[in-house]
Design an enzyme around this catalytic site. Structure first.
Site, PDB file in Angstrom:
ATOM      1  N   VAL A 152       2.975   1.053   3.379  1.00 47.12           N
ATOM      2  CA  VAL A 152       2.980  -0.054   3.776  1.00 47.12           C
ATOM      3  C   VAL A 152       3.714  -1.603   3.062  1.00 47.12           C
ATOM      4  O   VAL A 152       3.847  -1.314   2.150  1.00 47.12           O
ATOM      5  CB  VAL A 152       1.315  -0.455   4.307  1.00 47.12           C
TER       6      VAL A 152
ATOM      7  N   GLY B 176       0.695  -1.145  -0.086  1.00 51.33           N
ATOM      8  CA  GLY B 176      -0.110   0.222   0.147  1.00 51.33           C
ATOM      9  C   GLY B 176       1.324   0.900   0.278  1.00 51.33           C
ATOM     10  O   GLY B 176       2.173   1.150   0.631  1.00 51.33           O
TER      11      GLY B 176
ATOM     12  N   ASP C 230     -10.810   9.450  10.007  1.00 43.60           N
ATOM     13  CA  ASP C 230     -10.437   8.968   9.336  1.00 43.60           C
ATOM     14  C   ASP C 230     -11.261   7.552   8.729  1.00 43.60           C
ATOM     15  O   ASP C 230     -10.811   6.724   8.160  1.00 43.60           O
ATOM     16  CB  ASP C 230      -8.932   8.711   8.692  1.00 43.60           C
TER      17      ASP C 230
ATOM     18  N   LYS D 185       5.070   0.106   8.413  1.00 36.80           N
ATOM     19  CA  LYS D 185       4.340   1.599   7.429  1.00 36.80           C
ATOM     20  C   LYS D 185       5.712   2.723   7.704  1.00 36.80           C
ATOM     21  O   LYS D 185       6.507   2.507   9.283  1.00 36.80           O
ATOM     22  CB  LYS D 185       3.513   2.258   8.460  1.00 36.80           C
TER      23      LYS D 185
ATOM     24  N   GLY E 220       0.546   5.405   0.486  1.00 37.08           N
ATOM     25  CA  GLY E 220      -0.279   7.038  -0.127  1.00 37.08           C
ATOM     26  C   GLY E 220       0.559   8.067   0.272  1.00 37.08           C
ATOM     27  O   GLY E 220       1.692   8.124  -0.548  1.00 37.08           O
TER      28      GLY E 220
END
Length: 362
Positions: A27, A20, A133, A43, A22
């Site tokens: 991650v 992952g 979030d 992370k 962003g």
């Protein structure tokens, strides 16, 4: 700050593959350098300005011990490559599942997933943590890649990414300053704003009810495969739904003072088993002035609540439609020019899309 590569070692773990990414970090799936069967998620921030956020996220989830919250294992924000080690969840995010079921997931499965989210949030809120979030991308479903959808259970749901949890009050302006919503790095930011409660977008203090607003949007997506628009209820897009879904959604996707007080209240409303759904009539409503007869004239609005002139269900001051039967309660409607929703007369921003409204009229 240069990003890590597969094969790099961070603490006791060797990075296997990135799972992952962003605007704030990456991650990685990683394996212990000695105990090869031990798999974790790590992370790492990709920008030095987000190292403090990583530290706060690690401290936040370290104090949360619950089956529906991704567990923290290790943290070192001062390492050459700062990192947060977390439980690895082998599966898809809820975002992936919603894309698979574009017209809505099986209701029984949606019910279990909703319970998992709410049980995780109930624990977080009880420990003073507001997620801020909640969105499908931040809900992981263990075993989701291969497990049949009918077998997904409450315990498979894992709430993750508490990056905004204790960072402080986050306004739309401060988030937008982190990256352009039109740029590649801004895609996750724009997704975040789409799930923000109106008070959060407006820079006001948040509380547990702010997370529940986002849960309402997630519920709508679980049932219909799309985000809510305007005044639509789930039953407007999908037929033969259990009677609890529309009233629960209406108590989540609304102004803060009308929402459920907490996750525990939502859990009671949806019940423990989808096989025996809770009747809409048993879902608690926000306390109002005792119902009064409504003798409506064109354009009139209820002053302090009342009863729907069609079905006699309780209504509240400012309601444009009865949430029980859908009857229009006002002759003149204020309509959002951006999404077609129906905000109240004193709203500055649309409750549905967050768009700024004119001082008068649409």
């Amino acid at each position: 700050m240069n990003g890590p590569q597969a094969g790099d070692r961070i603490s006791e773990y060797v990075l296997v593959e990135m799972v992952g990414a962003g605007s704030f970090g990456q991650v990685w799936k990683a394996r212990h350098h000695v105990w090869k069967e031990e798999i974790v998620a790590i992370k790492v921030p990709t920008d030095s300005q987000f190292v403090r956020n990583l530290q706060k996220e690690g401290c936040t989830i370290h104090g949360l011990r619950h089956k529906n919250i991704v567990r923290a294992i290790g943290l070192d924000p001062y390492a050459e490559t700062p990192y947060l080690v977390m439980e690895f969840v082998d599966g898809l995010s809820l975002e992936g599942w919603i894309k698979r079921y574009r017209e809505g997931m099986p209701v029984r499965t949606a019910h279990r997933i909703l319970r998992g989210i709410l049980e995780g949030l109930e624990h977080a809120h009880a420990n003073g943590v507001i997620h801020r979030d909640i969105k499908p991308a931040n809900i992981l479903i263990a075993g989701g890649k291969e497990k049949p959808v009918e077998e997904l259970g409450v315990d498979d749901v894992k709430v993750t990414d508490f990056g905004l949890g204790r960072v402080g009050e986050v306004t739309a302006n401060s988030i937008m300053q982190s990256g352009s919503l039109l740029a590649e790095d801004g895609k996750n930011i724009s997704g975040t704003i789409a799930y923000m409660a109106p008070e959060q977008r407006d820079g006001e203090a948040t509380d547990a009810r702010s997370d529940l607003y986002a849960v309402g949007i997630v519920l709508f997506e679980l049932i219909t495969g799309q985000r809510p628009s305007g005044s639509d209820m789930p039953s407007h897009l999908r037929e033969a739904l259990p009677p609890w879904i529309d009233p629960v959604f209406a108590r989540l996707y609304t102004r803060r003072e009308r929402r459920f007080p907490g996750a525990a209240d939502v859990l009671r409303a949806i019940g423990q088993s989808e096989a025996r759904p809770v009747s809409a009539a048993t879902i608690p409503t926000v306390p109002t002035v005792p119902a009064i007869p409504v003798n409506r004239v064109p354009g009139a609005r209820p002053i302090s609540g009342g009863a729907c002139p069609s079905c006699r269900a309780p209504i509240e001051a400012g309601d444009n439609f009865c949430i029980s039967c859908g009857k229009q309660l006002t002759a003149t409607l204020r309509k959002c020019p951006q999404c077609g929703g129906y905000p109240e007369s004193d709203d500055r921003f649309c409750i549905h899309c967050g768009g700024e409204l004119m001082a008068t009229g649409g």
